[in-house]
Design a protein around this motif. Sequence first.
Motif, PDB file in Angstrom:
ATOM      1  N   HIS A  84       0.647  -1.119  -0.121  1.00 49.48           N
ATOM      2  CA  HIS A  84      -0.094   0.039   0.007  1.00 49.48           C
ATOM      3  C   HIS A  84       0.912   1.264   0.083  1.00 49.48           C
ATOM      4  N   GLU A  92       3.863   1.563  -1.428  1.00 52.39           N
ATOM      5  CA  GLU A  92       4.425   1.630  -2.798  1.00 52.39           C
ATOM      6  C   GLU A  92       3.517   2.301  -3.881  1.00 52.39           C
ATOM      7  N   LEU A  93       2.243   1.782  -3.497  1.00 51.34           N
ATOM      8  CA  LEU A  93       1.190   2.116  -4.448  1.00 51.34           C
ATOM      9  C   LEU A  93       0.781   3.651  -4.125  1.00 51.34           C
ATOM     10  N   MET A  94       1.013   3.951  -3.007  1.00 52.75           N
ATOM     11  CA  MET A  94       0.723   5.688  -2.718  1.00 52.75           C
ATOM     12  C   MET A  94       1.988   6.366  -3.423  1.00 52.75           C
ATOM     13  N   MET A  95       3.271   5.578  -3.203  1.00 53.30           N
ATOM     14  CA  MET A  95       4.414   6.328  -3.799  1.00 53.30           C
ATOM     15  C   MET A  95       4.217   6.302  -5.389  1.00 53.30           C
ATOM     16  N   THR A  96       3.682   5.586  -6.017  1.00 50.80           N
ATOM     17  CA  THR A  96       3.381   5.631  -7.447  1.00 50.80           C
ATOM     18  C   THR A  96       2.409   6.736  -7.712  1.00 50.80           C
ATOM     19  N   TYR A  97       1.442   6.910  -6.770  1.00 50.24           N
ATOM     20  CA  TYR A  97       0.577   8.253  -7.111  1.00 50.24           C
ATOM     21  C   TYR A  97       1.400   9.512  -6.647  1.00 50.24           C
ATOM     22  N   ASN A  98       2.391   9.478  -6.192  1.00 51.77           N
ATOM     23  CA  ASN A  98       3.173  10.628  -5.692  1.00 51.77           C
ATOM     24  C   ASN A  98       2.478  11.323  -4.715  1.00 51.77           C
ATOM     25  N   ALA A  99       1.790  10.377  -3.775  1.00 51.40           N
ATOM     26  CA  ALA A  99       1.204  11.185  -2.534  1.00 51.40           C
ATOM     27  C   ALA A  99       2.164  11.815  -1.471  1.00 51.40           C
TER      28      ALA A  99
END
Lengths: 295, 273
Positions: A191, A193-200
């Motif tokens: 989760h 890493e997923l947020m990282m891909t969204y540039n959160a």
Amino acid sequence: MQRFKSLTQHTGFAVAVVILALLIVWYLAALWMNGQQLIMTLERTQQPWTYLEIVRNAYGIARPPLPVPHQIAVELYNSIVNQPISSRRSLLYHTIITLNSTLLGFAMGSILGILIAVGIVHNRTLNASLMPWVIASQTVPILAIAPIIVVVLGSINITGILPKAMISMYLSFFPVTIGMVKGLRSADKLHMELMMTYNANSQQMFWKLRWFSAQPYLFASLKIAISAALVGAIVAELPTGAQGGLGARLLSGSYYGQTIQIWAALIMSALLGWFLITMVGLAERWILKRRGAVQ
Amino acid sequence: MNALNPDVINRPAASGRSMVEVNNLSLIFEANDAPVHALSEINLTIHKGDFVSFIGPSGCGKTTLLRVIADLEQATSGEIKVGGTSPSDARLNRMYGYVFQAPALFPWRTIRSNCALPMEISSQSKTHQHAQIDKYLQMVGLQDFHNKFPWQLSGGMQQRASIARALCLEPELLLMDEPFGALDEITRDHLNIELLKIWEATGKTLVFVTHSIPEAVLLSTHIVVMSPRPGRIVKVIESPLPRHKTLSLRDTDAFHALAAEIRQALAEDHQLD
């Protein structure tokens, strides 16, 4: 074919057996302890006595060393039902006073605990500098700290419910901090890493992921915190000359040797603690259910 | 550095058609005993609109290469451009969508709310969010399940939801790391066809990691065969099969020939070991 559980397999049966055994031990212990006191009094005044008389009278003493359950039940009934709630003789009056400072201290402690945890998780320096103090704070005996807090706050004109709530807060922030630090760090790596891909950014990371990942931990901590807050409130009422509250009731009971009153207050504290933890549990179930958790 | 300049980002590629360009890229993980050469001297160009599969045994670096493209790992040496910029800028500009091996849905959010997550983060309007979600849930066939929580859906449906979530941001590039690896073969066949339809409908560039030869053959325009120790590219095969594919293609000679070619490339390399 329908199968019936045999009587001994029922949990209700097991609970009943345990309670019955406890009651038997209790009544026997009371007979022994109260009986000895009776015998001592009778011998001092050089009156004749028989064992039958002792057994007959052991459960009816006004200030017995060990009151028996039915005496406590009668005391509970009298001090709850037969007294107006505004009376200082009403147990409910004292319970509500303790409940108020417990809830205020619990709220303050939870908020403080969460804030400290957020600081510790997000800031390396705070993690290194704050955590030892957080742990040290709990190694100090609360009975020693409570009068100091009351006196210090009293000297700056803070009296009433707040000093008591502060002591509750002092005890209840700790489990919340520990649980939340663990919880906020428990976010799933995938989760994250997923947020990282969204540039959160870190705020989004917190409010959309960490906060929710921490919730099971938070509720486990809150259950411990609310019972700690209750202990804090009662302890705060003991040494401070408080006029009301379950702690004051316990203390006045012990001053005057009113053992039945002490036990009634003890039972009331236990019931209050059970009630508070149940409420947190219900809140947990309600919130997690709304968030789609299974069951 | 003018890499963050939107003009540069929106009109990438002086080289025109290339979406991902990798030159002499190596990645070494420092381990306690000996360093692990996860990727060694990778050279690869992925063109816009291609469907590229990385295939190889475990440890060949196929997932690592995908993660380098996504800026989830940093190369030790070499050059890489994603959409004409660095992977880091590509990530910061939300240029790609990443689909993990596991659906990675947030259990406390409904399917609709899960799909909204990337758009909430990039502060898009609510109306736009709803339009996007409706469009892509429809495309993956989950329009009737939008108010369910992830645990109420099967594994295949969860993975479709995660694909819809990735599509909602309209990325030019879709990176997929063995997205159907945990699913049964029947579900996998079905989702492969769905994915091909989505690819045809959207014209996106797709990079797809798999260890299934039939899956790679069925889906790809280009197949990158990789090998472990050190992780490297053995062969890049351009598929002779038509871009528009159906499941019945699997019974044709061309399909079998391509599968055989991949199998041979994998085997040849093993003999060298």
